[in-house]
Design an enzyme around this catalytic site. Structure first.
Site, PDB file in Angstrom:
ATOM      1  N   CYS A  82      13.731  10.343   6.964  1.00 54.85           N
ATOM      2  CA  CYS A  82      13.119   9.919   9.096  1.00 54.85           C
ATOM      3  C   CYS A  82      14.644  10.012   9.386  1.00 54.85           C
ATOM      4  O   CYS A  82      14.913  10.710  10.703  1.00 54.85           O
ATOM      5  CB  CYS A  82      12.538   8.697   8.849  1.00 54.85           C
ATOM      6  N   GLU A 124       8.460  15.491  15.901  1.00 48.15           N
ATOM      7  CA  GLU A 124       9.018  15.655  14.923  1.00 48.15           C
ATOM      8  C   GLU A 124       8.687  16.820  13.673  1.00 48.15           C
ATOM      9  O   GLU A 124       7.575  17.190  14.106  1.00 48.15           O
ATOM     10  CB  GLU A 124       9.086  14.544  14.501  1.00 48.15           C
ATOM     11  N   GLU A 151       9.237   1.074  11.221  1.00 43.41           N
ATOM     12  CA  GLU A 151      10.633   2.163  10.556  1.00 43.41           C
ATOM     13  C   GLU A 151       9.109   3.205  11.289  1.00 43.41           C
ATOM     14  O   GLU A 151       8.948   3.945  10.296  1.00 43.41           O
ATOM     15  CB  GLU A 151      11.206   1.746   9.546  1.00 43.41           C
ATOM     16  N   LYS A 184       0.378  -1.311   0.066  1.00 47.22           N
ATOM     17  CA  LYS A 184      -0.653  -0.057   0.314  1.00 47.22           C
ATOM     18  C   LYS A 184       1.019   1.428  -0.004  1.00 47.22           C
ATOM     19  O   LYS A 184       1.581   1.699   1.241  1.00 47.22           O
ATOM     20  CB  LYS A 184      -1.235  -0.048   1.263  1.00 47.22           C
TER      21      LYS A 184
HETATM   22  P1  NAD Z   1       1.641   7.978   7.513  1.00 45.60           P
HETATM   23  O1  NAD Z   1       2.035   7.272   9.479  1.00 45.60           O
HETATM   24  O2  NAD Z   1       1.214   8.857   7.782  1.00 45.60           O
HETATM   25  O3  NAD Z   1       1.474   7.288   6.554  1.00 45.60           O
HETATM   26  C1  NAD Z   1       2.711   6.185   6.202  1.00 45.60           C
HETATM   27  C2  NAD Z   1       1.359   4.963   5.694  1.00 45.60           C
HETATM   28  O4  NAD Z   1       0.693   4.491   6.581  1.00 45.60           O
HETATM   29  C3  NAD Z   1       0.024   5.773   4.023  1.00 45.60           C
HETATM   30  O5  NAD Z   1       0.657   4.609   3.362  1.00 45.60           O
HETATM   31  C4  NAD Z   1      -1.007   6.099   4.702  1.00 45.60           C
HETATM   32  O6  NAD Z   1      -1.627   5.852   3.697  1.00 45.60           O
HETATM   33  C5  NAD Z   1      -0.818   4.476   6.132  1.00 45.60           C
HETATM   34  N1  NAD Z   1      -1.987   4.974   6.860  1.00 45.60           N
HETATM   35  C6  NAD Z   1      -2.180   5.948   7.603  1.00 45.60           C
HETATM   36  N2  NAD Z   1      -3.112   5.321   8.961  1.00 45.60           N
HETATM   37  C7  NAD Z   1      -2.881   3.981   8.608  1.00 45.60           C
HETATM   38  C8  NAD Z   1      -3.617   2.937   9.481  1.00 45.60           C
HETATM   39  N3  NAD Z   1      -4.443   3.582  10.361  1.00 45.60           N
HETATM   40  N4  NAD Z   1      -3.885   1.931   9.088  1.00 45.60           N
HETATM   41  C9  NAD Z   1      -3.246   1.343   8.286  1.00 45.60           C
HETATM   42  N5  NAD Z   1      -2.275   2.348   6.925  1.00 45.60           N
HETATM   43  C10 NAD Z   1      -2.573   3.344   7.962  1.00 45.60           C
HETATM   44  O7  NAD Z   1       3.444   8.283   7.573  1.00 45.60           O
HETATM   45  P2  NAD Z   1       3.928   9.415   6.034  1.00 45.60           P
HETATM   46  O8  NAD Z   1       4.049  10.619   6.776  1.00 45.60           O
HETATM   47  O9  NAD Z   1       3.889   8.611   4.919  1.00 45.60           O
HETATM   48  O10 NAD Z   1       5.803   9.013   6.687  1.00 45.60           O
HETATM   49  C11 NAD Z   1       6.120  10.295   7.009  1.00 45.60           C
HETATM   50  C12 NAD Z   1       7.100   9.400   8.719  1.00 45.60           C
HETATM   51  O11 NAD Z   1       7.394   8.094   8.657  1.00 45.60           O
HETATM   52  C13 NAD Z   1       7.702  10.631   9.768  1.00 45.60           C
HETATM   53  O12 NAD Z   1       7.147  10.247  11.041  1.00 45.60           O
HETATM   54  C14 NAD Z   1       8.692   9.588   9.155  1.00 45.60           C
HETATM   55  O13 NAD Z   1      10.131  10.256  10.674  1.00 45.60           O
HETATM   56  C15 NAD Z   1       7.882   8.284   9.308  1.00 45.60           C
HETATM   57  N6  NAD Z   1       9.609   7.519   7.904  1.00 45.60           N
HETATM   58  C16 NAD Z   1      10.193   7.057   8.812  1.00 45.60           C
HETATM   59  C17 NAD Z   1      11.048   6.407   8.491  1.00 45.60           C
HETATM   60  C18 NAD Z   1      12.382   4.763   9.324  1.00 45.60           C
HETATM   61  O14 NAD Z   1      12.796   4.323   8.329  1.00 45.60           O
HETATM   62  N7  NAD Z   1      11.903   4.699  10.715  1.00 45.60           N
HETATM   63  C19 NAD Z   1      11.736   6.108   6.864  1.00 45.60           C
HETATM   64  C20 NAD Z   1      10.768   7.231   6.729  1.00 45.60           C
HETATM   65  C21 NAD Z   1      10.109   8.010   6.879  1.00 45.60           C
END
Ligand code: NAD
Length: 484
Positions: A286, A388, A252, A176
């Site tokens: 991130c 963040e 992650e 997804k």
């Molecule tokens: P997000 O959590 O808003 O969304 C990530 C994914 O989860 C999307 O595909 C979204 O549609 C899905 N999602 C949202 N709610 C859900 C639910 N209840 N059930 C299932 N799926 C759901 O994150 P984002 O805004 O896309 O990305 C930014 C975040 O990601 C930041 O917090 C960043 O630090 C983190 N990040 C972490 C790493 C790492 O390796 N630790 C790498 C990249 C980004």
């Protein structure tokens, strides 16, 4: 207008329900994304299980890993298609996506194929109580159907970082992608068909989180494990979904990473390193550094140098010559980042540079651009020092001793990454041991060897991926004890 379909059982599938895909550099609608509902999720799960029982499940490791090399080669052959798709979705500088996102997207398939081919499993021999001998050995089998839930900041790179090892281990995946960045995951479906990956092995479902494809995949009882990259809060929701059926997760998550600069650091390299860690990909990494701590004797000089460096960065669209920073991903995210820019002022920050929106011309005036921003003078309790932001900004504060720097770095619920700048070997290793993170960079940042463990401590994640560590999540290890 471009249509982004779901990719189910080897076919591109439209649904009655679409949402808009916008270019963040112009805010123009560039495509329509077909949202998957429960019926599409059910169909994908059925196809994924059928593939496990079919050709894919029976395929030898040699053939499977050859196919993954072919996937990487086909991504490289269609490099320009992937590059344009990623640029349209994210607006990031062409130079960045062509050097990092797309090549790493391809490499993730080759690296993990080679690891799976070469990693042995353990074996022990023992003497039994009756004086005989027993031998035990381990075999790995795939976890099954893996749900791969992805963010928008490095779409192809972070998705293939999970899909590569999952497929190398013999699983099937249901991806997804983020609702903001549907393009490269969809394109990868064409690649899978072109090289002959059996249907149902790689599938893509579009949509949002709650009440949409994200929730339906993660709650599905026949999805055997979930690997997720995204916000910590989303991780909590997915973990609750995975609790039903006790299904494993690999997470992650977010970070509020500290960069620490000692007064004995190579000054110019430290300024260049923190410039990258704070501002690369418009701060949407991130691993990025939103808290910078600089030893007091060089504090003023460092702040002045970082200000000059930030002011030398060019903000603009992907193809503008010399551009360093693209837009933020969406209007909503820009509103969040600008909200923090306003909050920093309200909380009493000194704005060293930036703090607003750059003047853009023509169609780019509607893009989600913001200025790289540096603050000083805030207490550790301020929102922009604790939360963040995920934008091109950092707060810089002075410190005196090593112990103080460690305490400052650790005073957060997160524990993803740190970058430490010093020429003293002892200081470097003591900091590495004391800072509570999954990833510690010394005199570098975002330097990656894909064989090493990647992941976060504390609220920044669960588990490690990378190298053999990915095998721990994507396979079940079975011990076989043989009495001889
Ligand atoms: P997000 O959590 O808003 O969304 C990530 C994914 O989860 C999307 O595909 C979204 O549609 C899905 N999602 C949202 N709610 C859900 C639910 N209840 N059930 C299932 N799926 C759901 O994150 P984002 O805004 O896309 O990305 C930014 C975040 O990601 C930041 O917090 C960043 O630090 C983190 N990040 C972490 C790493 C790492 O390796 N630790 C790498 C990249 C980004």
């Amino acid at each position: 207008m471009k249509q982004f379909h779901n990719f189910i059982n080897g076919e591109f599938v439209a649904t009655g329900k679409t949402f808009e895909n916008r270019n963040p550099a112009t805010n123009a609608v560039v495509g329509l994304v077909h949202e998957a509902g429960q019926a599409e999720v059910d169909a994908a799960v059925d196809a994924a299980h059928a593939a496990l029982k079919g050709d894919w499940g029976r395929m030898s490791v040699v053939k499977r890993t050859e196919l993954l090399h072919a996937v990487a080669d086909e991504i490289n052959r269609r490099f320009d298609d992937f590059l344009e798709a990623e640029l349209a979705d994210t607006g990031k500088p062409r130079s960045l996506a062509s050097h990092i996102d797309i090549p790493r997207g391809a490499a993730n398939f080759k690296v993990f194929a080679d690891i799976v081919k070469n990693v042995p499993t353990e074996s022990f021999q023992m003497t039994t109580p009756d004086g005989g001998t027993a031998v035990s050995y381990a075999i790995r089998s795939p976890l099954g159907v893996v749900g791969v839930i992805c963010p928008w900041n490095l779409p192809l790179l972070l998705m293939t970082w999970k899909v590569g090892p999952a497929l190398a281990c013999g699983n099937t995946v249901i991806v997804k992608p983020s609702e903001e960045t549907p393009a490269t995951a969809t394109l990868l479906g064409e690649v899978m068909n072109a090289v002959g990956v059996p249907k149902g092995v790689y599938q893509v479902l579009h949509g949002f989180g709650p009440g949409s494809a994200g929730e339906f995949i993660t709650k599905h009882p026949r999805v055997n494990g979930i690997t997720f990259t995204g916000e910590t809060r989303t991780g909590e929701a997915i973990m609750a979904a995975a609790a039903k059926g006790v299904r494993p997760v690999s997470f992650e998550l977010g970070g509020k990473n500290a960069g620490i600069v000692f007064d004995d650091a190579d000054f110019d390299k430290a300024v260049a390193g923190i410039t990258r860690s704070a501002f690369e990909n418009c701060g949407q990494v991130c691993l990025g550094t939103e808290r910078v701590y600089v030893q007091r004797p060089i504090f003023d000089r460092f702040v002045a140098a970082l200000k000059a460096s930030a002011e030398g960065l060019k903000v603009g669209p992907s193809d503008e010559p010399g551009v360093n920073l693209g837009p933020l991903i969406s209007a909503e995210h820009r509103q969040k980042v600008l909200g923090y820019y306003a909050k920093a002022k309200d909380e009493g920050a000194t704005v060293v540079t930036g703090g607003g929106v750059p003047a853009m011309q023509g169609e780019f005036a509607n893009g989600h651009f913001v200025q790289p921003t540096i603050w000083t003078g805030l207490p550790e309790s301020a929102s922009v020092v604790r939360e963040e932001i995920f934008g091109p900004c950092c707060h810089i504060a002075p410190f005196d001793t090593e112990e103080e720097a460690i305490a400052l770095a650790n005073a957060t619920d997160y524990g993803l990454a740190t970058t430490v700048w010093t020429q003293n070997l002892g200081t470097a290793h003591r900091m590495a041991a004391a800072i509570e993170v999954g990833l510690c960079w010394i005199n570098s940042w975002f330097l990656r060897d894909l064989r090493t463990a990647f992941g976060g401590a504390k609220a920044s994640g669960i588990g490690r991926e990378g190298g053999v560590h990915s095998l721990e999540f994507y396979t079940e290890l079975r011990n076989v004890m043989v009495k001889l």
